[in-house]
Design a protein around this motif. Sequence first.
Motif, PDB file in Angstrom:
ATOM      1  N   ASP A  49       1.144  -3.951   9.592  1.00 15.86           N
ATOM      2  CA  ASP A  49       2.596  -3.806   9.447  1.00 15.86           C
ATOM      3  C   ASP A  49       3.162  -5.204   9.161  1.00 15.86           C
ATOM      4  N   TYR A  50       3.629  -5.402   7.923  1.00 11.16           N
ATOM      5  CA  TYR A  50       4.030  -6.764   7.537  1.00 11.16           C
ATOM      6  C   TYR A  50       5.270  -7.265   8.274  1.00 11.16           C
ATOM      7  N   THR A  51       5.995  -6.357   8.942  1.00  5.43           N
ATOM      8  CA  THR A  51       7.169  -6.815   9.698  1.00  5.43           C
ATOM      9  C   THR A  51       6.746  -7.409  11.054  1.00  5.43           C
ATOM     10  N   CYS A  70       1.867  -2.629   4.791  1.00  2.00           N
ATOM     11  CA  CYS A  70       3.137  -1.930   4.533  1.00  2.00           C
ATOM     12  C   CYS A  70       4.081  -2.192   5.703  1.00  2.00           C
ATOM     13  N   SER A  71       5.284  -1.635   5.644  1.00  2.35           N
ATOM     14  CA  SER A  71       6.228  -1.834   6.753  1.00  2.35           C
ATOM     15  C   SER A  71       6.061  -0.729   7.798  1.00  2.35           C
ATOM     16  N   THR A  72       6.732  -0.894   8.933  1.00  5.62           N
ATOM     17  CA  THR A  72       6.542  -0.013  10.090  1.00  5.62           C
ATOM     18  C   THR A  72       6.656   1.472   9.741  1.00  5.62           C
ATOM     19  N   ILE A 115       4.693  -7.921  -8.462  1.00  8.52           N
ATOM     20  CA  ILE A 115       5.475  -8.895  -7.679  1.00  8.52           C
ATOM     21  C   ILE A 115       6.477  -8.186  -6.771  1.00  8.52           C
ATOM     22  N   GLY A 116       6.033  -7.054  -6.197  1.00 10.67           N
ATOM     23  CA  GLY A 116       6.881  -6.355  -5.226  1.00 10.67           C
ATOM     24  C   GLY A 116       7.411  -5.064  -5.793  1.00 10.67           C
ATOM     25  N   GLY A 117       8.084  -4.294  -4.930  1.00 12.54           N
ATOM     26  CA  GLY A 117       8.613  -2.995  -5.335  1.00 12.54           C
ATOM     27  C   GLY A 117       9.591  -3.131  -6.496  1.00 12.54           C
ATOM     28  N   ALA A 118       9.895  -1.996  -7.109  1.00 13.17           N
ATOM     29  CA  ALA A 118      10.767  -1.982  -8.287  1.00 13.17           C
ATOM     30  C   ALA A 118      12.111  -2.643  -7.999  1.00 13.17           C
ATOM     31  N   GLY A 119      12.776  -3.104  -9.064  1.00 14.17           N
ATOM     32  CA  GLY A 119      14.119  -3.666  -8.927  1.00 14.17           C
ATOM     33  C   GLY A 119      14.100  -5.156  -8.635  1.00 14.17           C
ATOM     34  N   ILE A 129      -2.383  -6.200 -17.535  1.00 14.17           N
ATOM     35  CA  ILE A 129      -1.446  -5.101 -17.802  1.00 14.17           C
ATOM     36  C   ILE A 129      -2.309  -3.870 -18.035  1.00 14.17           C
ATOM     37  N   ALA A 130      -2.064  -2.816 -17.280  1.00 17.08           N
ATOM     38  CA  ALA A 130      -2.882  -1.603 -17.405  1.00 17.08           C
ATOM     39  C   ALA A 130      -2.686  -0.967 -18.793  1.00 17.08           C
ATOM     40  N   GLN A 131      -3.758  -0.350 -19.295  1.00 13.91           N
ATOM     41  CA  GLN A 131      -3.722   0.285 -20.624  1.00 13.91           C
ATOM     42  C   GLN A 131      -4.189   1.722 -20.496  1.00 13.91           C
ATOM     43  N   GLY A 157      13.416  -0.582  -4.315  1.00 17.50           N
ATOM     44  CA  GLY A 157      12.126  -1.226  -4.047  1.00 17.50           C
ATOM     45  C   GLY A 157      11.398  -0.712  -2.817  1.00 17.50           C
ATOM     46  N   HIS A 158      11.810   0.432  -2.276  1.00 19.62           N
ATOM     47  CA  HIS A 158      11.166   0.913  -1.053  1.00 19.62           C
ATOM     48  C   HIS A 158      10.698   2.357  -1.164  1.00 19.62           C
ATOM     49  N   ALA A 159      10.318   2.773  -2.393  1.00 20.38           N
ATOM     50  CA  ALA A 159       9.804   4.135  -2.551  1.00 20.38           C
ATOM     51  C   ALA A 159       8.530   4.291  -1.722  1.00 20.38           C
ATOM     52  N   ARG A 160       8.332   5.495  -1.202  1.00 20.53           N
ATOM     53  CA  ARG A 160       7.096   5.786  -0.443  1.00 20.53           C
ATOM     54  C   ARG A 160       6.265   6.704  -1.328  1.00 20.53           C
ATOM     55  N   ALA A 198       0.799  -1.237   0.000  1.00 19.33           N
ATOM     56  CA  ALA A 198       0.000   0.000   0.000  1.00 19.33           C
ATOM     57  C   ALA A 198       0.829   1.284   0.000  1.00 19.33           C
ATOM     58  N   SER A 199       2.136   1.185   0.266  1.00 16.77           N
ATOM     59  CA  SER A 199       2.916   2.424   0.428  1.00 16.77           C
ATOM     60  C   SER A 199       3.704   2.833  -0.808  1.00 16.77           C
ATOM     61  N   GLY A 200       3.653   2.040  -1.889  1.00 14.49           N
ATOM     62  CA  GLY A 200       4.471   2.351  -3.071  1.00 14.49           C
ATOM     63  C   GLY A 200       3.727   3.237  -4.069  1.00 14.49           C
ATOM     64  N   GLY A 201       4.313   3.358  -5.263  1.00  9.97           N
ATOM     65  CA  GLY A 201       3.748   4.211  -6.300  1.00  9.97           C
ATOM     66  C   GLY A 201       2.308   3.837  -6.620  1.00  9.97           C
ATOM     67  N   VAL A 202       2.040   2.565  -6.897  1.00  7.98           N
ATOM     68  CA  VAL A 202       0.683   2.139  -7.243  1.00  7.98           C
ATOM     69  C   VAL A 202      -0.182   2.068  -5.978  1.00  7.98           C
ATOM     70  N   GLY A 203       0.404   1.543  -4.901  1.00  7.46           N
ATOM     71  CA  GLY A 203      -0.360   1.304  -3.673  1.00  7.46           C
ATOM     72  C   GLY A 203      -0.981   2.567  -3.086  1.00  7.46           C
TER      73      GLY A 203
HETATM   74  N1  LIG Z   1       0.007  -4.814 -13.872  1.00  8.61           N
HETATM   75  C1  LIG Z   1       0.427  -3.646 -14.309  1.00  8.61           C
HETATM   76  O1  LIG Z   1      -0.017  -3.142 -15.364  1.00  8.61           O
HETATM   77  C2  LIG Z   1       1.452  -2.896 -13.493  1.00  8.61           C
HETATM   78  C3  LIG Z   1       1.665  -1.529 -13.706  1.00  8.61           C
HETATM   79  C4  LIG Z   1       2.569  -0.843 -12.876  1.00  8.61           C
HETATM   80  C5  LIG Z   1       3.267  -1.548 -11.886  1.00  8.61           C
HETATM   81  N2  LIG Z   1       3.061  -2.886 -11.753  1.00  8.61           N
HETATM   82  C6  LIG Z   1       3.779  -3.656 -10.720  1.00  8.61           C
HETATM   83  O2  LIG Z   1       3.240  -3.307  -9.443  1.00  8.61           O
HETATM   84  C7  LIG Z   1       4.250  -3.461  -8.457  1.00  8.61           C
HETATM   85  C8  LIG Z   1       4.318  -2.204  -7.617  1.00  8.61           C
HETATM   86  O3  LIG Z   1       4.673  -1.092  -8.456  1.00  8.61           O
HETATM   87  P1  LIG Z   1       5.020   0.296  -7.777  1.00  8.61           P
HETATM   88  O4  LIG Z   1       5.179   1.304  -8.854  1.00  8.61           O
HETATM   89  O5  LIG Z   1       4.061   0.547  -6.665  1.00  8.61           O
HETATM   90  O6  LIG Z   1       6.458  -0.067  -7.171  1.00  8.61           O
HETATM   91  P2  LIG Z   1       7.250   0.740  -6.050  1.00  8.61           P
HETATM   92  O7  LIG Z   1       6.801   2.142  -6.005  1.00  8.61           O
HETATM   93  O8  LIG Z   1       8.685   0.431  -6.249  1.00  8.61           O
HETATM   94  O9  LIG Z   1       6.759  -0.010  -4.720  1.00  8.61           O
HETATM   95  C9  LIG Z   1       7.519   0.106  -3.602  1.00  8.61           C
HETATM   96  C10 LIG Z   1       6.713  -0.295  -2.383  1.00  8.61           C
HETATM   97  O10 LIG Z   1       6.581  -1.725  -2.302  1.00  8.61           O
HETATM   98  C11 LIG Z   1       6.494  -2.004  -0.905  1.00  8.61           C
HETATM   99  N3  LIG Z   1       6.820  -3.408  -0.565  1.00  8.61           N
HETATM  100  C12 LIG Z   1       7.956  -4.063  -0.866  1.00  8.61           C
HETATM  101  N4  LIG Z   1       7.906  -5.311  -0.319  1.00  8.61           N
HETATM  102  C13 LIG Z   1       6.714  -5.401   0.337  1.00  8.61           C
HETATM  103  C14 LIG Z   1       6.069  -6.438   1.101  1.00  8.61           C
HETATM  104  N5  LIG Z   1       6.651  -7.622   1.306  1.00  8.61           N
HETATM  105  N6  LIG Z   1       4.842  -6.188   1.591  1.00  8.61           N
HETATM  106  C15 LIG Z   1       4.230  -5.005   1.403  1.00  8.61           C
HETATM  107  N7  LIG Z   1       4.797  -3.992   0.713  1.00  8.61           N
HETATM  108  C16 LIG Z   1       6.023  -4.196   0.187  1.00  8.61           C
HETATM  109  C17 LIG Z   1       7.518  -1.077  -0.314  1.00  8.61           C
HETATM  110  O11 LIG Z   1       7.197  -0.836   1.034  1.00  8.61           O
HETATM  111  P3  LIG Z   1       8.308  -1.023   2.176  1.00  8.61           P
HETATM  112  O12 LIG Z   1       9.393  -0.026   1.886  1.00  8.61           O
HETATM  113  O13 LIG Z   1       7.544  -0.713   3.379  1.00  8.61           O
HETATM  114  O14 LIG Z   1       8.778  -2.435   2.073  1.00  8.61           O
HETATM  115  C18 LIG Z   1       7.395   0.205  -1.152  1.00  8.61           C
HETATM  116  O15 LIG Z   1       6.564   1.186  -0.529  1.00  8.61           O
HETATM  117  C19 LIG Z   1       5.555  -3.765  -9.201  1.00  8.61           C
HETATM  118  O16 LIG Z   1       5.802  -5.153  -9.138  1.00  8.61           O
HETATM  119  C20 LIG Z   1       5.258  -3.332 -10.617  1.00  8.61           C
HETATM  120  O17 LIG Z   1       6.020  -4.039 -11.569  1.00  8.61           O
HETATM  121  C21 LIG Z   1       2.164  -3.565 -12.517  1.00  8.61           C
END
Ligand SMILES: NC(=O)c1ccc[n+]([C@@H]2O[C@H](COP(=O)([O-])OP(=O)(O)OC[C@H]3O[C@@H](n4cnc5c(N)ncnc54)[C@H](OP(=O)(O)O)[C@@H]3O)[C@@H](O)[C@H]2O)c1
Length: 371
Positions: free
Chosen positions: A240-242, A222-224, A283-287, A317-319, A360-363, A199-204
Motif C-alpha cells: 500500500d503506497y500510502t 496500489c493505494s489502500t 508516468i502515472g494514472g490518466a490525466g 510504446i505498445a504495438q 487518474g484513479h480508475a480501478r 497495479a490497480s489501473g487499466g494496464v496494471g
Molecule cells: N507504453 C505504452 O505503450 C503505454 C500504453 C498504455 C498506457 N501507458 C501509460 O501507462 C500508465 C498507466 O495507464 P493506465 O491505463 O493503467 O492508467 P489508469 O487506468 O488511469 O491508471 C490508474 C491507476 O494508477 C494508480 N496510481 C496512481 N498513482 C499511483 C502511485 N503513486 N502508485 C501506484 N499507483 C498509482 C491509481 O491507483 P490509486 O487510485 O490507488 O492511486 C489507479 O488505479 C499511464 O501513464 C499511461 O499513459 C503506456
Amino acid sequence: MKLKKVIKWTGIAILVSLVLGFLALFVAYWRSTNECFRNAGSVNNPMKAIVHCEYGSPDVLKLEDVEKPVPNDNQLLVRVRAASINPLDLTIRGPWLIRPLLGMRKPKDTRLGVDYAGVVEAVGKNVTQFKLGDEVFGGKNGALAEYVCVLADRSVVLKPANMTFEQAASVPVAAITALQGLRDKGKIQAGQKVLINGASGGVGTFAVQIAKSFGTEVTGVCSTRNVDLVRSIGADHVIDYTKEDFIQSEQRYDLIFDLVGNHSFSERRRILNQNGICVMAGIGGAGWHDGMAMRLAGELNAYVRSRFVSQKFITYIAQFNKQDMTLLAGLMQSGKMTPVIDRTYKLNQTAEALRYLEQGHARGKVVIKVE
Ligand SMILES: NC(=O)c1ccc[n+]([C@@H]2O[C@H](COP(=O)([O-])OP(=O)(O)OC[C@H]3O[C@@H](n4cnc5c(N)ncnc54)[C@H](OP(=O)(O)O)[C@@H]3O)[C@@H](O)[C@H]2O)c1
C-alpha cells in the motif's frame, strides 16, 4: 579572420532556420483544419460516433452523425457493442508537444477511441477468417462509434465465448501494453520476482494477471482502497503506497514493471537484482498530475544512466498485432486473465467517462456500452 567568417555565417544560418521553422509552424497552425469543417452537413448513410472538432476538455466531445464506413474487399464491418477508453484518448486536450503530429490548431483525426468488441455485420469478398455474426474484438482508431471497418488480417480476433462484449472491449490497448512490456521488454521468466507499480489501473490489473500466468511471484503496488482488488486478481504480495514506500523494502526484484515512474533511477536500481530490468511503461494514472514533467525527465535520465550499469531501464510504446491479440484471447478463454471493469457508461456519456478517467484513479478499465 576565417574563423570569424565561419561563426558569422553559422549564426546567420541558425537565425534563418529558426525564422523559417517558426514561419512553417505559423502557417501549419493557420492551415490546420479537419473534416468537421470540410464535410459539414453532407452525411448520406449516417451512424452515431463520438467526434471532437476542437482541442479541449471532455466538454468538446459530441455524439454526431457521421458517414457509416463501407468495408473494402479485405475488411470487416463490425457493429460495435462496447468500447473502452485509455489515457491515450486524453490527447483531445491537444498537448503542444505532440501537436505537430495531431494537428497544430485543430485535431486532424476528429474521431476517438481504439478498443472495441462487437459483431461482424459484413465481410469483404477476400475475407476467409471471419463470417457474418462472428463476435470479435480488437483495436481500431475511431472505435467510439456504432460501426468500425477493420482489415481482417490486422488486430481483430474472435471474442472468447466466456467473455462479455464489455470485458473483451476493455482488453486491447491495456493488455497488449502489459503483455509486451513484461514479455518482450522485461524478458519475464517463471520463478522471477516481479514488482508492478500502479497495479490497480487499466494496464496494471492486466499486468498482475499476465505476470502470474508466466509463473512469477508478483508484488503489486496500489493505494489502500485497492489492496483487496489487487490481491483478488492474483498478486502474491501487495504494498500500500500510502503506508509504505516499496524502495525501502529489503526485497530484491528481477523485474519492475513501472506504470507510475515516481522513483529515481538510483532508488529503483537499489531494489533490482544484479541483472534486473525496469520496464518504464507509464508516468502515472490518466490525466494531468503534479510532477509529470519531472517524472518524464526522470525516466529519460534513468534510460541514459542505465547504459552504464548491469541493470536495464527500458521504455517502449505498445504495438498491436494479431498474434498477441490471439494470445490474450487465449488467456481469457483459459480463465488466466479476467478483465477488471471499474465503471460502464453509455456512448452519449463518453465525456463523463473521460472526466472520470482523467482523475487518474480508475480501478481497472472504464468501458463504454454502445447500444
Ligand atoms: N507504453 C505504452 O505503450 C503505454 C500504453 C498504455 C498506457 N501507458 C501509460 O501507462 C500508465 C498507466 O495507464 P493506465 O491505463 O493503467 O492508467 P489508469 O487506468 O488511469 O491508471 C490508474 C491507476 O494508477 C494508480 N496510481 C496512481 N498513482 C499511483 C502511485 N503513486 N502508485 C501506484 N499507483 C498509482 C491509481 O491507483 P490509486 O487510485 O490507488 O492511486 C489507479 O488505479 C499511464 O501513464 C499511461 O499513459 C503506456
